[in-house]
Structure formats: structure tokens, C-alpha cells
Design an enzyme around this catalytic site. Structure first.
Site, PDB file in Angstrom:
ATOM      1  N   SER A   1       0.711  -1.302   0.066  1.00 46.84           N
ATOM      2  CA  SER A   1       0.086  -0.074   0.058  1.00 46.84           C
ATOM      3  C   SER A   1       0.966   1.245   0.094  1.00 46.84           C
ATOM      4  O   SER A   1       2.049   1.285   0.108  1.00 46.84           O
ATOM      5  CB  SER A   1      -1.062   0.145   1.127  1.00 46.84           C
ATOM      6  OG  SER A   1      -1.291   1.214   1.412  1.00 46.84           O
TER       7      SER A   1
ATOM      8  N   TYR B   1       0.173  -0.081  10.815  1.00 51.48           N
ATOM      9  CA  TYR B   1      -0.261  -0.311   9.393  1.00 51.48           C
ATOM     10  C   TYR B   1       0.872  -0.253   8.337  1.00 51.48           C
ATOM     11  O   TYR B   1       1.018  -1.107   7.532  1.00 51.48           O
ATOM     12  CB  TYR B   1      -1.398   0.587   8.943  1.00 51.48           C
ATOM     13  CG  TYR B   1      -1.941   0.309   7.357  1.00 51.48           C
ATOM     14  CD1 TYR B   1      -2.539  -1.078   7.140  1.00 51.48           C
ATOM     15  CD2 TYR B   1      -1.683   1.168   6.702  1.00 51.48           C
ATOM     16  CE1 TYR B   1      -2.991  -1.209   5.963  1.00 51.48           C
ATOM     17  CE2 TYR B   1      -2.251   0.979   5.424  1.00 51.48           C
ATOM     18  CZ  TYR B   1      -3.037  -0.222   4.988  1.00 51.48           C
ATOM     19  OH  TYR B   1      -3.223  -0.385   3.731  1.00 51.48           O
TER      20      TYR B   1
END
Length: 328
Positions: free
Chosen positions: A158, A184
């Protein structure tokens, strides 16, 4: 030598959909396993691969949710929980018992920006799910990948990899303050580094690996973000509906699935591996000073050097083996 982190000029772009990538490609006789294949980008990935003729298996922790999401799609469901080593081993053993090769492993499942949560082993949930679970799954399925004599493993990273490197000394936030976005980011950097080292270890056996940034898509992955947060970054409109705005990297699920499908199947990547891809091409290297604020509306592109560093990739691989007690 590692493959160069340099765009190919693939001819595709942000608007490309998964079906566009697979136009004219026949995947009959090929098998794909798509984790997270019953939500968002994963569902579109599974649908597109099946439409091109591949046999598609979707392992799911929530069987009822998976059946509802995949209703009408001719894919196979199996049981697996990425935070449970026993569940991963059982799923992989069941597949290996079939004696069938595995041509595509799409590691698409994940969690994002959740409150501090630990699995039964004490591992931080985002690192455990996004990276460690897929590490173990890949290791257990290794014989089937090698048996394909030309397999590809796709790790869903990501833009969030820009938020953080992997803290090798404290991956589980036992000695540092927990931040949901840093956690994350660490897990997404781990996904990219995993592809680097897996490719280095697998290419002599015919297994190549790629990491991908699918784009910014509002799916169930964002369940730990409030509507207000999503509207603040422009991902939801005033009616609470997902926004598609390619100029800001906001895509539809089909556009988001395109890079995964391209990395898994494109002949343009033959002989290459270990690179980070976005918009159906190899991404550029981002300059070190290109800073992205966690949880922001950033539209930055490219991969930070730390996420494709072969030294860091090998260190993470060794850490993962120690944490899990598994190897290829």
C-alpha cells in the site's frame, strides 16, 4: 541481480480495470488462491481471474460473509484464519494433498488502522495478519508453487508503506507506544520486503514475487475509520458514498484489482520479480525527502527505498522465520 525498480511503460494506467488486463488471456488449467477474496479488491481479483478461466480458491475466516459476497461467482471456498497457525497449516495441507500445482497466490487479505490488538501469540494484529500470516501460508504452499514450474506470488502492499519502516527489534509494539497508522505502515513495508526476499529465494525454482499498491479504494478494509475521517480525506462524498477520482488515486474496486491481476499474469513481467508495482506498471523509486503523513489525503506515488531494500528484506525474513518457526 535484483530486477530494476523502473517503470516498463506498460501501456496501462490508473483507469485500467482487472478485465482490461486479462482481455484475450486464457487462464484455463491454472489455479489461483486469493486471500481476502470475499471483500473489496480481493473479490474483484477473484472474479476477474475466474472469468479468464482460472480455478479460484478463496480461503475465508468468516464463511457466512464469504458465501454472501461471492454469491453467483464460480469460485471455491475453504476455511482459514490468517492469525491461526493451525488453521493456515490445515488449509495448506488440504491443498497439497490434492497434488495440484499452484500458479498464482494473491495475498490480498488485511486489516488497517485498528486499535492495539494482539493475537493469541501476543503478536500485534496488523503485523500478524498482513505479514506473518501470509508468510506462513506461502511457506506451507511452497511445494505447490514450485510444482507449477512458473508461479507468481503477489503481496498487497500500500501507499501506507510510506508511514513506517519495519522495527526489527520491536515489531509488536512491546517497548514503543502504539500508533495504528505506524503499525499499518510497518505491515505494508513488510509486505513489500517479503516480495523482495521471496523473489530472491524463489526465482531459481520458477517462483517470482511482486508487491503492489492497488490504489485508494473504500472497502471493508476501512472499517476502523469513521465516516468523518473518510470524508476528511475525500474518500467519501457528502452522501457517504465512495469517491472515484483517479487524479487523487481514488479507484473503483475493479481498478484497484487491476495491478494485482497484471502482476500475476502479465508477460511484460517475465524474467522480472521483487519489484513494487502500481497502476499496472513497476513504480518509480520515491526520493527520501518525499514524506507522507499517516492517515492523510496524500496522493504520492512511487515506492520508498526502504521497502525494496534487499538487506532489510533478508533481515525481516530471518525475523519472520524465528517468530513463526517456519521456512520454505
Amino acid at each position: 541481480m535484483p530486477s530494476p525498480q523502473t517503470p516498463l511503460g506498460s501501456g496501462y494506467g490508473p483507469a485500467t480495470r482487472a478485465d482490461d488486463v486479462l482481455a484475450g488471456i486464457d487462464l484455463s488449467g491454472k489455479t489461483a488462491i486469493v486471500t481476502g477474496g470475499y471483500s473489496g479488491i480481493g473479490t474483484e481479483t477473484a472474479r476477474a481471474l475466474r472469468a479468464a478461466g482460472a480455478r479460484v480458491i478463496v480461503p475465508a475466516r468468516d464463511a457466512q460473509k464469504a458465501r454472501a459476497a461471492l454469491d453467483g461467482l464460480d469460485v471455491e471456498l475453504a476455511t482459514m484464519d490468517l492469525t491461526s497457525p493451525a488453521s493456515i497449516n490445515a488449509f495448506a495441507a488440504g491443498y497439497l494433498a490434492s497434488g495440484q500445482p499452484l500458479h498464482f497466490l494473491i495475498n490480498s487479505a488485511g486489516v488497517m488502522a485498528c486499535p492495539l490488538t494482539r493475537d493469541a501469540r501476543g503478536f500485534e494484529l496488523q503485523f500478524a495478519t498482513n505479514h506473518l500470516g501470509h508468510f506462513q501460508l506461502t511457506a506451507r504452499l511452497w511445494p505447490a508453487l514450485v510444482g507449477a514450474h512458473g508461479a507468481r506470488v503477489i503481496a498487497l502492499s500500500s501507499l501506507g508503506h510510506r508511514y513506517a519502516t519495519v522495527d526489527i527489534d520491536d515489531p509488536n509494539f512491546e517497548r514503543r507506544e502504539y500508533d495504528r497508522w505506524i503499525a499499518y505502515g510497518q505491515s505494508k513495508t513488510a509486505n513489500a520486503l517479503f516480495a523482495v526476499e521471496l523473489d530472491a529465494r524463489g526465482k531459481s525454482r520458477g517462483v517470482r514475487a511482486f508487491s503492489v499498491h492497488p490504489g485508494r479504494i473504500v472497502t471493508d478494509l476501512a472499517r476502523h475509520m469513521s465516516a468523518e475521517e473518510l470524508q476528511k480525506i475525500g474518500a467519501l462524498d457528502e452522501h457517504g458514498q465512495p469517491v472515484v477520482d483517479l487524479a487523487r488515486g481514488l479507484k473503483s474496486p475493479s481498478q484497484g484489482a487491476a495491478t494485482s491481476v497484471w502482476a500475476a499474469t502479465s508477460a511484460q513481467l517475465d524474467g522480472l520479480g521483487g519489484v513494487y508495482c502500481e497502476d499496472c506498471d513497476i513504480a518509480v523509486l520515491a526520493p527520501e525527502e518525499d514524506v507522507t503523513v499517516p492517515g492523510s489525503a496524500s496522493i504520492a506515488s512511487g515506492v520508498r527505498p526502504w521497502a525494496v531494500d534487499p538487506v532489510a528484506a533478508e533481515r525481516l525474513w530471518m525475523l519472520s522465520e524465528r517468530m513463526l518457526g517456519v521456512s520454505l
